[in-house]
Design an enzyme around this catalytic site. Structure first.
Site, short mmCIF file in Angstrom:
data_model
loop_
_atom_site.label_atom_id
_atom_site.label_comp_id
_atom_site.label_asym_id
_atom_site.label_seq_id
_atom_site.Cartn_x
_atom_site.Cartn_y
_atom_site.Cartn_z
N HIS A 1 -9.64 1.46 -4.62
CA HIS A 1 -10.11 0.08 -4.56
C HIS A 1 -10.80 -0.17 -3.23
O HIS A 1 -10.51 0.50 -2.24
CB HIS A 1 -8.94 -0.92 -4.69
CG HIS A 1 -8.16 -0.77 -5.96
ND1 HIS A 1 -7.10 0.09 -6.07
CD2 HIS A 1 -8.29 -1.38 -7.16
CE1 HIS A 1 -6.60 0.00 -7.29
NE2 HIS A 1 -7.30 -0.88 -7.97
N SER B 1 -11.58 -2.94 -0.15
CA SER B 1 -11.15 -4.20 0.47
C SER B 1 -11.52 -4.13 1.95
O SER B 1 -12.67 -3.88 2.28
CB SER B 1 -9.64 -4.41 0.26
OG SER B 1 -8.90 -3.35 0.82
N HIS C 1 23.31 -0.96 8.26
CA HIS C 1 22.00 -1.62 8.17
C HIS C 1 21.09 -1.02 9.24
O HIS C 1 21.55 -0.41 10.21
CB HIS C 1 22.12 -3.13 8.35
CG HIS C 1 22.60 -3.55 9.71
ND1 HIS C 1 23.93 -3.53 10.05
CD2 HIS C 1 21.92 -3.96 10.80
CE1 HIS C 1 24.07 -3.93 11.30
NE2 HIS C 1 22.86 -4.20 11.79
N SER D 1 17.73 -0.93 12.02
CA SER D 1 16.94 -1.64 13.03
C SER D 1 16.60 -0.64 14.12
O SER D 1 16.56 0.57 13.88
CB SER D 1 17.72 -2.84 13.59
OG SER D 1 18.90 -2.41 14.23
#
Length: 901
Positions: free
Chosen positions: A442, A444, A584, A586
């Site tokens: 595509h 863009s 988690h 980070s």
């Protein structure tokens, strides 16, 4: 010459200071030959010999010097005195850059008196920086061999044919756009090499070179060649490959001595049978037998190759109307160096592609932490159209060489968000350029970015292991059952040296591990702890570890606040590593220090790692002090930048060092009696707007003015630099420091304007007796240049008027006549040149674009920018008028194709 030979054999009287060692000069002088181009200090040796043995030097007939030599200018002044010279070689290319490519010499012209060397038969000026042909060459009556290859020539003089004894001429690898008709007067010419230029047309007089045996016109932009080439009865070899040829004359087949005809890589759909039957003709790389494209799709006359890469026609290069891709596919090269490959079948129907190059705006070009921008933004339309096969794009970019342990990616914008494409970086050693190569389905927006190396993997419920390719000692272990649904995980590492930490913290006792960033595409925490292994900071091992000094820090992905989580996790230690578990992701950072507030230290270091130390430069052009160059330069580049500019500019020392973020806005304000054109698009409230990108040129050239009532007196003004809006995503402490008028000031540098010439200080009416008819160059749709605009441009031209005139297409005779008629008055010369050209081209709809191109080719980007600004304002007014009467179409192809700069 025998005395000189004896002197050089002894090596005594010149001394070791001149020659480095006794007897060394034997190798550079044999009989009447002086070969000094093999020595890095050859010009010094030449000057030493000339001072001590002038008599012998006057007998030298063959002289070779390197134009990479720093003493070349001093040597040039002596050359006209060597009346016996028969061969003179002043070539560059003897020095090489860090990549092994030849560096062009510093030669930009020859002393006029070189034209008095009546014995000179051979002259080689290859690999230099000639942009105009030295006029003194035309006065060399005996010249037989002339080489000016690998320069920047855009034209040959109209009276080039006066070199009647010339037998060999090479101007390959220049920027020639056309040839003078007088070239047909070179009756003795046998070998002519004009390959790899920008020739679009050939004069029919080329067919008068009856003694020519070899003609090389390859690598140009020729779509046809004149039938008169069939008159070259002595021609043996004709090179026409890598052009835009759509036809060739059948008369070439009748040349009696022709033994080589190279027509490869052109646009030939058909070839005369007389030529096709020649046993020595080469036709590979032509669309022979294929249906010829329609005139509208003829912009894919982009089938003509330069080497293996094909050129877009001139109109499309200038971005006037883009280009068309058919189902056959094609290769396209834009003027700015961007390349495309559309494979056959990529587009099922003819598709119009429009392009434009945009300045990166930090409001929508969102760089991540530690990203470095390496290119401007390329927009390709139509957006969202899906190709049947992947289209390849090559985007030139700034050198990423100084960015160690990072990777270069092409980043694309979907209209909603930016994403990175799989990218390969190619280094063109010949041109010293870097290009980023990617495949897309595509069109863009696209730009090139250097980012921290990113390792990624898919994590399923079975678990997996992820290593860092930057530091294999860093690894993340995902146990079985860590997730129910497969998710994507990314790992990035920012290496840090002990020296960097010590410099920022000013504490030799602070050490830190590489900075680790972990991210994922899910907002759900992992079901089981993930095991992370980090190496100890430099100098720390399990044997000398003091656990009270070791701190594990963690921050969110924005890096705003750093928290010590040492007591919240279980840290295990081996001889080289610290191991811990988290659920988690980070930033994670291991620090070793006696300081108690480690989070504050880490925050300071992290902030500094994102900032660049820069200096501001404000220089004035020596020939025209009203032309001011402003630049923001990273600290380590200041000295080489100033060295490069010192020949043309002068000014104060650079400003004190300041710190800026990648993508930060700043302004330049001219003060104390100095002002600028407020209508410039980059002018906000009377100040010039800049965006700092560390690897792009943060530079502008602008003309400054002062009040007309200063009565001709000099003005001592200044330019001050101020911060713009506070960038998004910077640490809170930094944001607070950048608020308030005093905190926005960065630096101030002095600017001094000399006394104003009386005849420029009045209104832009008739000047010095000149009276010009009304002029409107261009057209209503693209904007006009009026008489007042040209007068404004004229006062900025200065001593470059001759170069500009030649690049505008005026002949040498016209330039000389203008100079003679208005001698003693530079302003009249400029006005006469500029308005002579304007009146000759007032009916040409492309004259404004030619003016812009001529200014750029003459090194006057500042004037080119001014003209483009005037034209852009004209376009805006035209569109507004169309909009008011309701005639504007909903989508305009013209609006989507913007002229390339």
């Amino acid at each position: 010459m025998q005395k000189m030979a004896e002197l050089l054999e002894r090596g005594g009287e010149c001394g070791e200071g001149a020659w480095g060692a006794p007897g060394l000069a034997d190798s550079c002088l044999a009989d009447n030959r002086l070969n000094l181009d093999v020595y890095p200090d050859g010009c010094h040796r030449f000057l030493q010999l000339f001072r001590e043995r002038q008599g012998e030097m006057f007998q030298v007939e063959f002289l070779r010097l390197s134009s990479n030599d720093r003493l070349l200018d001093s040597t040039l002044d002596i050359l006209p005195r060597l009346k016996q010279l028969k061969s003179l070689v002043l070539k560059g290319g003897h020095a090489r850059d860090e990549f092994g490519s030849c560096q062009h010499g510093s030669l930009t012209n020859l002393p006029p008196d070189v034209g008095n060397l009546r014995c000179l038969t051979h002259l080689d000026l290859s690999f230099n920086n000639l942009s105009t042909f030295p006029s003194c060459i035309l006065r060399l009556p005996s010249l037989c061999v002339l080489l000016v290859s690998h320069n920047s020539l855009v034209a040959l003089p109209e009276d080039f044919g006066s070199l009647r004894k010339l037998t060999f001429f090479s101007a390959m690898k220049n920027q020639l756009k056309d040839l003078p008709q007088s070239i047909g007067e070179l009756a003795a010419l046998q070998d002519l090499d004009l390959s790899e230029n920008a020739l679009e047309f050939l004069p029919k007089e080329l067919g008068n070179l009856h003694n020519c045996t070899e003609l090389d016109l390859s690598g140009n932009c020729l779509s046809s060649i004149p039938d008169s080439l069939g008159n070259l009865k002595s021609l043996r070899r004709l090179h026409l490959h890598s052009n835009l040829l759509v036809t060739v004359p059948a008369s070439l087949a009748s040349l009696p001595d022709l033994s080589r005809l190279d027509l490869q890589n052109n646009c030939l759909h058909t070839v005369p049978p007389e030529i096709q039957s020649l046993p020595f003709v080469r036709l590979r790389g032509n669309p022979l037998g294929k249906t010829e494209p329609s005139p509208q799709a003829g912009n894919c006359k982009a089938f003509a190759a330069v080497g293996s890469v094909q050129l877009l026609p001139r109109a499309a290069q200038q971005g006037v109307d883009g280009f068309t891709v058919s189902s056959e596919g094609c290769k396209v090269v834009l003027a700015c160096g961007i390349r495309f490959y559309f494979p056959p079948g990529a587009a099922s129907d003819p598709l119009r592609i429009c392009f434009r190059i945009l300045a990166p705006d930090p409001q929508w070009v969102k760089l991540r932490h530690h990203d470095v921008l390496l290119s401007r933004v390329l927009e390709l339309q139509p957006h969202g159209v899906e190709f049947q096969q992947e289209v390849e794009i090559w985007m030139p970019c700034a050198s990423p060489q100084a960015l160690h342990q990072r990777e270069v990616v092409v980043r694309t914008f979907s209209g909603q968000s930016w994403s990175d494409l799989r990218t390969r970086v190619e280094h063109k050693r010949k041109s010293k350029k870097y290009v980023a190569h990617c495949n897309v389905l595509h069109f863009s927006w696209f730009l090139v970015v250097s980012r921290l190396v990113q390792n990624e993997c898919k994590v399923s419920k079975e678990g997996t292991l992820l290593f860092s390719s930057v530091d294999p000692n860093i690894k993340v272990t995902f146990p079985p059952g860590v997730t129910e649904e497969t998710r994507s995980v990314k790992l990035q590492v920012l290496p840090l040296s002990a020296e960097e930490i010590e410099e920022i913290t000013d504490n030799a006792g602070c050490r830190a591990s590489p900075l680790l960033c972990l991210s994922q595409d899910s907002v759900v925490d992992f079901l089981r702890p993930v095991r992370i292994q980090l190496p100890f900071p430099p100098g720390v091992t399990g044997l000398n570890l003091d656990q009270s000094r070791l701190h594990l820090l963690h921050s969110d992905l924005e890096g705003q606040n750093w928290h010590d989580i040492t007591n919240q996790v279980v840290l295990d230690f081996t001889h080289l590593y610290a191991v811990f578990e988290v659920t988690h992701f980070s930033w994670y950072w291991l620090w070793y220090t006696t300081k108690s507030y480690v989070g504050g230290i880490a925050k300071k270091v992290y902030e500094r790692l994102r900032m660049y130390q820069v200096n501001f430069i404000a220089l004035q052009r020596k020939k025209d002090p009203e032309q001011v160059l402003l630049q923001c330069v990273p600290k380590h580049k200041v000295e080489p930048v100033l060295k490069k500019l010192q020949d043309r500019y002068r000014g104060p020392e650079p400003s004190d060092m300041v710190e800026m973020f990648e993508g930060e806005q700043f302004f330049a304000a001219f003060e104390r009696g100095i002002s600028i054109d407020m209508d410039r698009p980059d002018c906000v409230d009377g100040r010039l707007s800049f965006i700092f990108y560390s690897h792009l040129k943060n530079m502008k050239e602008i003309y400054v003015t002062s009040p007309v009532d200063r009565k001709g007196q000099a003005v001592k003004g200044q330019v001050s630099f101020y911060r713009g809006a506070v960038p998004e995503g910077i640490p809170e402490d930094t944001s607070r420091r950048r608020k308030g008028p005093d905190s926005l000031w960065l630096a101030t540098l002095p600017i001094k304007l000399p006394q104003l010439k009386p005849h420029w200080s009045g209104n832009p009416g008739p000047l010095n007796g000149f009276s010009f008819p009304p002029l409107n160059l261009g057209n209503a749709e693209t904007g006009y240049l009026t008489q007042a605009n040209l007068l404004s441009i004229a006062r900025r031209v200065g001593a470059d008027w001759q170069t500009i005139g030649l690049n505008l297409g005026l002949t040498y005779q016209q330039i000389e006549r203008i100079g003679y008629n208005n001698r003693e008055d530079l302003d009249k010369q400029i006005l006469d040149m500029l308005f002579s050209w304007a009146q000759q081209n007032s009916e040409d709809p492309d004259c404004v674009s030619k003016l812009i191109t001529a200014m750029k080719e003459s090194g006057r980007q500042d004037i080119a920018d001014e003209v483009e600004t005037i034209i852009e304002l004209g376009r805006q007014k035209y569109r507004e008028s169309i909009r008011r009467v309701g005639l504007e179409q909903e989508s305009s192809t013209e609006d989507s194709a913007i002229a390339m700069t």
